[in-house]
Scaffold this motif. Sequence first.
Motif, mmCIF file in Angstrom:
data_model
loop_
_atom_site.group_PDB
_atom_site.id
_atom_site.type_symbol
_atom_site.label_atom_id
_atom_site.label_comp_id
_atom_site.label_asym_id
_atom_site.label_seq_id
_atom_site.Cartn_x
_atom_site.Cartn_y
_atom_site.Cartn_z
ATOM 1 N N TYR A 1 0.893 -1.171 0.000
ATOM 2 C CA TYR A 1 0.000 0.000 0.000
ATOM 3 C C TYR A 1 0.921 1.208 0.000
ATOM 4 O O TYR A 1 2.138 1.059 0.206
ATOM 5 N N ASP B 1 4.140 3.950 8.435
ATOM 6 C CA ASP B 1 3.286 2.774 8.218
ATOM 7 C C ASP B 1 3.602 2.292 6.814
ATOM 8 O O ASP B 1 3.212 2.936 5.838
ATOM 9 N N ASP C 1 2.493 -5.331 6.879
ATOM 10 C CA ASP C 1 1.869 -4.048 7.244
ATOM 11 C C ASP C 1 2.376 -3.635 8.627
ATOM 12 O O ASP C 1 1.809 -4.034 9.638
ATOM 13 N N THR D 1 3.764 -0.632 11.378
ATOM 14 C CA THR D 1 3.927 0.770 11.766
ATOM 15 C C THR D 1 4.894 0.860 12.934
ATOM 16 O O THR D 1 4.788 0.083 13.891
ATOM 17 N N GLU E 1 -2.657 -3.147 15.868
ATOM 18 C CA GLU E 1 -2.167 -1.798 15.583
ATOM 19 C C GLU E 1 -2.852 -0.695 16.386
ATOM 20 O O GLU E 1 -3.469 0.197 15.813
ATOM 21 N N GLU F 1 2.328 -1.112 15.009
ATOM 22 C CA GLU F 1 1.579 -2.143 14.277
ATOM 23 C C GLU F 1 2.460 -3.345 13.980
ATOM 24 O O GLU F 1 3.534 -3.203 13.401
#
Length: 437
Positions: free
Chosen positions: A225, A256, A267, A269, A380, A403
């Motif tokens: 992402y 992130d 994913d 963070t 997260e 996260e």
Amino acid sequence: MDIFRARRIRLLAEMTARGGGVAVVSTAPERERNRGVFFPYRADSHFFYLCGFREPEAVLVLITGDSPRQFLFCRAKNEEQETWVGYRHGPEAAAERFGFDSAWPIDEFDRKLPELLINQPALWTNLANEPEWDRRILAAIKAVRGKVRSGDTAPQTVHEISAMLDEMRLLKDEFEIAIMRRAGEISAAAHCRAMRATRPGRLEYEIEAELLYVFRAAGSQFPAYTSIVASGPNACVLHYTNNDRRMLDGELLLIDAGCELDGYASDITRTFPVNGRFSSPQRDIYQLVLAANLAARAKVRPGNSWNAPHEAAIAVLTQGFIDLGLLKGEAQELIQTQACRRFYMHRTGHWLGLDVHDAGQYKVNGQWRPFATGMALTIEPGCYIRPADDVSEAFWNIGIRIEDNVLVTPDGCEILTDGVPRDIEGIEELMRDQIQA
Ligand code: GLY
Ligand code: MN
Ligand code: MN
């Protein structure tokens, strides 16, 4: 190939148990970015899960019966196109390499699908995904109906296939887990590099470049992402992606970012001080979010409710906000009224897999579903404090999220993202080991 074929056999068995029929699953279309320039191509996740085939313009057709059949439609060989754009398997090689009984050129799909649907009880497909595919599939049903006078019947039922595939995808197999572990390692290494490259005066996008460098150099195909590299007040913007601000001494940087490896997302963070040393107010909020992260992850084990980690995070954060003077009142009542939403306005995680927000229901029959071995999710918690008259100025513009990616195991969970520190000492120590810009 065996793994993907085995998944198709499982899907056929599920379809058979529900009365049988034909499954049609198309991949994603190519999308133009501007005038003849296309976005990097990525296959549809359901389609990829079932065949591992990455070319655009492909459809999978599965037919139940005494001897179930597995067909693929894909782009024909084309020497000119292959000279311009690159290799394509063509039906013959694709059928062999990806384990299909037969494959045909995609140009024959509209003519051939009605033949495959004749006298089948039901059609299973991913509806309402791509309007063009919906149109083509409905046209095929209509074409079969046109043959009624020859005694043929069209499918009487159309099922949404996603529900079945979502459930299959929710439980990761060993093949998927190995990729997800590696994706977590690569992303963790990228975050470590970002920490070591950060200092006052640098720009957010320079740090984004460090992340992307590690992702790609380690063999991942894409970021999962758009990376969030948010310094100072930007850390309180949940989906900030401009990444173009100069970072100042005394601020925090929230990153992130995660890579996509062989289709699977990670994913992560992390939040850390731009100058490498947490200030006292930053430390207070950081320790609280870290405590929420640890309390949430402690709830991840088979049998526990999906919502248990979120409830644990809310309980820790609400009490912490009271202790720091950010909320006033009694903890139980503030939990009831969701008072912490002012500073923590999102949920504590989501399923993780081929999609960063992965497939799978969160509730079953109106109840949060229990965790089971093989599920993968994020944990997260965060805290985002915008300037306000009733908030101590010491906390203004502190935005923190921590996260991690978690796999449910028989006796609890495995953290896939331990490769980057999350405790204050570990972060400060790593940041002392700077890399030169
Ligand atoms: N990076 C997207 C998310 O955390 O859900
Ligand atoms: Mn996430
Ligand atoms: Mn994230």
